[in-house]
Design an enzyme around this catalytic site. Structure first.
Site, PDB file in Angstrom:
ATOM      1  N   ARG A  52       0.833  -1.214   0.000  1.00  0.00           N
ATOM      2  CA  ARG A  52       0.000   0.000   0.000  1.00  0.00           C
ATOM      3  C   ARG A  52       0.859   1.252   0.000  1.00  0.00           C
ATOM      4  NH1 ARG A  52      -4.558   0.469   4.511  1.00  0.00           N
ATOM      5  NH2 ARG A  52      -2.758   0.967   5.827  1.00  0.00           N
ATOM      6  N   LYS A 151      -2.933   6.740   1.049  1.00  0.00           N
ATOM      7  CA  LYS A 151      -2.803   7.075   2.472  1.00  0.00           C
ATOM      8  C   LYS A 151      -1.809   8.228   2.569  1.00  0.00           C
ATOM      9  CE  LYS A 151      -2.482   4.660   6.898  1.00  0.00           C
ATOM     10  NZ  LYS A 151      -3.636   5.294   7.527  1.00  0.00           N
ATOM     11  N   GLU A 184     -16.621   4.963   5.703  1.00  0.00           N
ATOM     12  CA  GLU A 184     -15.688   4.469   6.720  1.00  0.00           C
ATOM     13  C   GLU A 184     -15.754   5.375   7.935  1.00  0.00           C
ATOM     14  OE1 GLU A 184     -11.713   4.312   5.049  1.00  0.00           O
ATOM     15  OE2 GLU A 184     -12.055   6.137   3.926  1.00  0.00           O
TER      16      GLU A 184
HETATM   17  N1  PXG Z   1      -9.713   4.166   6.800  1.00  0.00           N
HETATM   18  C1  PXG Z   1      -8.910   5.225   7.006  1.00  0.00           C
HETATM   19  C2  PXG Z   1      -9.289   6.546   6.499  1.00  0.00           C
HETATM   20  C3  PXG Z   1      -7.685   5.039   7.681  1.00  0.00           C
HETATM   21  O1  PXG Z   1      -6.869   6.069   7.877  1.00  0.00           O
HETATM   22  C4  PXG Z   1      -8.240   2.694   7.944  1.00  0.00           C
HETATM   23  C5  PXG Z   1      -9.399   2.938   7.245  1.00  0.00           C
HETATM   24  C6  PXG Z   1      -7.921   1.300   8.380  1.00  0.00           C
HETATM   25  O2  PXG Z   1      -6.837   0.767   7.628  1.00  0.00           O
HETATM   26  P1  PXG Z   1      -5.818  -0.278   8.267  1.00  0.00           P
HETATM   27  O3  PXG Z   1      -4.909  -0.590   7.160  1.00  0.00           O
HETATM   28  O4  PXG Z   1      -5.155   0.393   9.427  1.00  0.00           O
HETATM   29  O5  PXG Z   1      -6.636  -1.450   8.684  1.00  0.00           O
HETATM   30  C7  PXG Z   1      -7.349   3.757   8.160  1.00  0.00           C
HETATM   31  C8  PXG Z   1      -6.076   3.524   8.912  1.00  0.00           C
HETATM   32  C9  PXG Z   1      -3.830   6.640  13.618  1.00  0.00           C
HETATM   33  C10 PXG Z   1      -3.830   5.613  12.581  1.00  0.00           C
HETATM   34  O6  PXG Z   1      -2.731   7.073  13.967  1.00  0.00           O
HETATM   35  C11 PXG Z   1      -4.663   5.679  11.483  1.00  0.00           C
HETATM   36  C12 PXG Z   1      -4.664   4.650  10.558  1.00  0.00           C
HETATM   37  C13 PXG Z   1      -3.840   3.604  10.757  1.00  0.00           C
HETATM   38  C14 PXG Z   1      -3.007   3.570  11.839  1.00  0.00           C
HETATM   39  C15 PXG Z   1      -3.006   4.574  12.767  1.00  0.00           C
HETATM   40  O7  PXG Z   1      -4.900   6.972  14.126  1.00  0.00           O
HETATM   41  N2  PXG Z   1      -5.526   4.682   9.505  1.00  0.00           N
END
Ligand code: PXG
Length: 290
Positions: A52, A151, A184
């Protein structure tokens, strides 16, 4: 003992870990990142996170300035130097220093930094009783604008939604599409269960393709739970039997209330609990050992 941070090939003490004010990551949010978990010295689904990261970089025409092998070693070494068995890894690639103009072509050297730290988890009670969630007034960028699949270092829309959720007295906020479909949460993907079937929005609607989301889809499929990636609205969540969120930080976390409507029995449901258990069984083994 302070933290050790990786920056561009060096391991520095946290007070020395600095990037330039001319870095376009700071000036314009021009960069990409990953949040990754370390469980029992296992970097959970590292390959999927690196896939990713490289896709996000490609999406913004940003060259990741190292090989995957070197990146893997840098992440592992950052964890080791911080003495971590469990933790949270933040991997960031910025466009690097350039001029005060927008053009990324003036930024010759992208920067990579890696922070490995302990993580502040949601308290146990939320896993036991579920979160309360509100629909926020913020809409996800439509997929015909800048792709929500990248991301990127631009998280202001999600931060506004998080402010909205916390100011409403809840823990999380749902973000809808312009058409009103549920996409989401602020940093998590969303699932619902209805009559034994698991539903989650399809990636083409403009969501981040969560690593946790994909793991849960695989686990559910292995468990014989039918999974459908289909659009749904707030009404389908209100009337769902179960609802939960997935994300690197939150893992799999039940939702007990959305917009003051109790979901199902108001208690985490059997499929949610089964998937929490299954997910926890793979976190220490599915990935790359340090
Ligand atoms: N949607 C969004 C918009 C995200 O930013 C997810 C879904 C979930 O994706 P993953 O790959 O983590 O299952 C994310 C993930 C934080 C933090 O610091 C944010 C994310 C990941 C890790 C930490 O709050 N975003």
């Amino acid at each position: 003992m302070g933290q050790v941070v990786y920056i561009d090939g060096k391991f520095l003490a946290e007070q020395d870990a600095k990037i330039s004010v001319f870095d376009h990551g700071v000036l314009y949010g021009d960069g990409v990142f990953e949040g990754i978990r370390l469980y029992e010295r296992n970097i959970f689904r590292l390959e999927e996170h690196l896939d990713r990261l490289w896709e996000s970089g490609h999406g913004i025409a940003l060259r990741i300035p190292m090989t995957r092998e070197d990146m893997t070693e840098a992440i592992a070494e950052t964890c080791r130097r911080n003495g971590l068995d469990n933790g949270y890894i933040r991997l960031v690639v910025t466009r690097g220093s350039g001029t005060l103009g927008l053009s990324p072509f003036k930024c010759a050297n992208p920067s990579v930094f890696i922070i490995a730290a302990t993580i502040q988890l949601y308290p146990d009670e939320y896993y036991r009783d579920g979160l309360t969630v509100v629909t926020t007034a913020h809409r996800r960028h439509p997929p015909d604008t800048f792709s929500p699949r990248v991301k990127s270092l631009n998280y202001l829309n999600n931060i506004m939604a998080k402010i909205n959720a916390i100011n409403s007295g809840t823990q999380e906020g749902l973000i809808l599409s312009r058409e009103g479909y549920v996409l989401e949460a602020t940093a998590d993907n969303v699932f619902l269960v209805k009559k034994g079937v698991l539903y989650t929005p399809p990636v083409y609607m403009g969501i981040l393709k969560g690593v946790t989301r994909d793991a849960v889809i695989e686990l559910a499929t292995q468990e014989g739970i039918p999974v459908r990636e289909e659009p749904f609205t707030q009404f389908e969540i209100y009337t769902a039997d179960e609802c939960f969120l997935t994300g690197t930080a939150a893992e799999v976390i039940p939702v007990r209330e959305v917009d003051s409507r109790c979901i199902g029995t108001g208690r985490p449901g059997p499929i949610t609990n089964r998937l929490i258990e299954k997910f926890r069984s793979i976190t220490g083994v599915d990935g790359v050992k340090i």
